[in-house]
Motif scaffolding. Structure first.
Motif, short mmCIF file in Angstrom:
data_model
loop_
_atom_site.label_atom_id
_atom_site.label_comp_id
_atom_site.label_asym_id
_atom_site.label_seq_id
_atom_site.Cartn_x
_atom_site.Cartn_y
_atom_site.Cartn_z
N LEU A 1 7.75 30.81 2.60
CA LEU A 1 8.70 31.79 2.11
C LEU A 1 8.11 33.20 2.21
O LEU A 1 8.81 34.15 2.57
N ILE A 2 6.85 33.31 1.92
CA ILE A 2 6.20 34.62 1.98
C ILE A 2 6.13 35.07 3.44
O ILE A 2 6.31 36.25 3.73
N ASP A 3 5.91 34.15 4.37
CA ASP A 3 5.89 34.52 5.78
C ASP A 3 7.26 35.02 6.24
O ASP A 3 7.37 35.98 7.01
N LEU A 4 8.30 34.37 5.75
CA LEU A 4 9.66 34.76 6.10
C LEU A 4 10.00 36.15 5.55
O LEU A 4 10.59 36.99 6.24
N ILE A 5 9.60 36.45 4.34
CA ILE A 5 9.83 37.77 3.73
C ILE A 5 9.03 38.83 4.48
O ILE A 5 9.53 39.93 4.75
N ALA B 1 10.76 39.57 7.73
CA ALA B 1 12.00 40.34 7.50
C ALA B 1 11.65 41.81 7.24
O ALA B 1 12.31 42.73 7.77
N LEU B 2 10.65 42.06 6.45
CA LEU B 2 10.22 43.45 6.19
C LEU B 2 9.69 44.10 7.47
O LEU B 2 9.96 45.28 7.73
N LEU B 3 8.97 43.37 8.27
CA LEU B 3 8.46 43.89 9.53
C LEU B 3 9.60 44.19 10.49
O LEU B 3 9.59 45.24 11.16
N LEU B 4 10.61 43.33 10.55
CA LEU B 4 11.78 43.56 11.39
C LEU B 4 12.56 44.78 10.91
O LEU B 4 13.00 45.61 11.71
#
Length: 135
Positions: free
Chosen positions: A2-6, A9-12
């Motif tokens: 979940l932390i990788d996904l967040i 998303a922030l990087l995108l």
């Protein structure tokens, strides 16, 4: 996970913001560098105005030089006239104070002398002579 996904998303989101910022900056730079309406046009207009101002400045300097020489001539003429007036005033102080009468009018032989129509007062030139004596 979940932390990788967040984090992705922030990087995108950051990458999208950077793309929008670069796009806006690119459009502003194109407007700024356009020759007709941007900074190039302003520089061209300022350059022509500087040339015009230099031409006007040279004309003004020439006109001022002519006016200065004319003024010097006029001042010299005024100083000459003032000197002449001083001489005239000085000669007035040498005039006799006696009133002009029939007996002290110079006569020439063979020229008839007419009687004066009005007596000249002795104080006619008193202001001028007093002023000349005081200076």
């Amino acid at each position: 996970m979940l932390i990788d996904l967040i984090a992705d998303a922030l990087l995108l989101g950051g990458a999208v913001c950077a793309c929008v910022y670069c796009f806006v900056l690119s459009r502003r730079l194109k407007k700024l560098s356009s020759f007709e309406s941007g900074l190039g046009g302003a520089i061209a207009i300022l350059s022509t105005q500087v040339d015009d101002m230099q031409r006007v400045l040279k004309e003004t300097e020439a006109t001022a030089g002519e006016a200065s020489s004319q003024l010097k001539e006029l001042v010299q003429e005024a100083e000459d006239a003032a000197g002449n007036l001083e001489v005239l005033l000085a000669s007035l102080t040498d005039m006799p104070e006696a009133p002009i009468t029939q007996t002290n009018i110079p006569t020439h032989p063979g020229v008839p002398v007419a009687a004066p129509s009005a007596a000249v007062e002795p104080d006619v030139f008193s202001f001028v002579t007093a002023r000349a004596r005081n200076t």
